[in-house]
Motif scaffolding. Structure first.
Motif, PDB file in Angstrom:
ATOM      1  N   UNK A  11       5.666  -2.159 122.881  1.00 45.16           N
ATOM      2  CA  UNK A  11       6.060  -0.752 122.871  1.00 45.16           C
ATOM      3  C   UNK A  11       7.097  -0.421 121.796  1.00 45.16           C
ATOM      4  N   UNK A  12       7.557  -1.439 121.068  1.00 45.39           N
ATOM      5  CA  UNK A  12       8.606  -1.190 120.075  1.00 45.39           C
ATOM      6  C   UNK A  12       8.003  -0.525 118.851  1.00 45.39           C
ATOM      7  N   UNK A  13       8.572   0.603 118.488  1.00 39.77           N
ATOM      8  CA  UNK A  13       8.110   1.328 117.309  1.00 39.77           C
ATOM      9  C   UNK A  13       9.002   1.010 116.102  1.00 39.77           C
ATOM     10  N   UNK A  14      10.286   1.140 116.291  1.00 36.74           N
ATOM     11  CA  UNK A  14      11.241   0.945 115.191  1.00 36.74           C
ATOM     12  C   UNK A  14      12.329  -0.016 115.661  1.00 36.74           C
ATOM     13  N   UNK A  15      12.715  -0.925 114.791  1.00 33.20           N
ATOM     14  CA  UNK A  15      13.875  -1.772 115.047  1.00 33.20           C
ATOM     15  C   UNK A  15      14.922  -1.465 114.001  1.00 33.20           C
ATOM     16  N   UNK A  47      13.609  -0.322 110.406  1.00 32.31           N
ATOM     17  CA  UNK A  47      12.313  -0.692 109.859  1.00 32.31           C
ATOM     18  C   UNK A  47      11.246  -0.419 110.910  1.00 32.31           C
ATOM     19  N   UNK A  48      10.170   0.206 110.461  1.00 31.28           N
ATOM     20  CA  UNK A  48       9.092   0.544 111.378  1.00 31.28           C
ATOM     21  C   UNK A  48       8.174  -0.651 111.598  1.00 31.28           C
ATOM     22  N   UNK A  49       7.272  -0.513 112.536  1.00 34.21           N
ATOM     23  CA  UNK A  49       6.308  -1.580 112.799  1.00 34.21           C
ATOM     24  C   UNK A  49       5.476  -1.858 111.556  1.00 34.21           C
TER      25      UNK A  49
END
Length: 116
Positions: free
Chosen positions: A30-34, A51-53
């Motif tokens: 479910x992670x889109x952006x870190x 940084x995006x996926x």
């Protein structure tokens, strides 16, 4: 739920380098952006880099050309390479994950101290 564990940080001299790493677990799909944020004493928490996926990165003006964020979707990690450190980079650095429904999760924070 997403859990984030940070490593790295510590003490560096001005002009030196440090590397921060963030490992995600839980609902990683479910992670889109870190991203990495930082908070210096008496200041608000600010975005350092994200940084995006798909690998699109974004940097604060103050770190452009010095910091590099990278992401390994297979290992579920996001690293921040910090070069040419300055005393103003001294802060607690937090890893952040934003999910597809824009919930935000935070790591526990890691101290970075840069001496002049």
């Amino acid at each position: 739920q997403v859990q984030l564990v940070e490593s790295g940080g510590g003490l560096a001299q001005a002009g030196g380098s440090l590397r921060l790493s963030c490992a995600a677990s839980g609902s990683i799909f479910s992670i889109r952006v870190m991203g990495w944020y930082r908070q210096a004493p008496g200041k608000q928490r600010e975005l350092v880099a994200s940084i995006s996926r798909g690998g699109i990165s974004n940097y604060a003006d103050s770190v452009k050309g010095r910091f590099t964020i990278s992401r390994d979707n297979g290992e579920n990690t996001a690293d921040l390479q910090m070069n040419n450190l300055k005393p103003d980079d001294t802060a607690v650095y937090y890893c952040n994950a934003a999910t597809t429904n824009w919930s935000h999760y935070w790591g526990q924070g890691t101290q970075v101290t840069v001496s002049s």
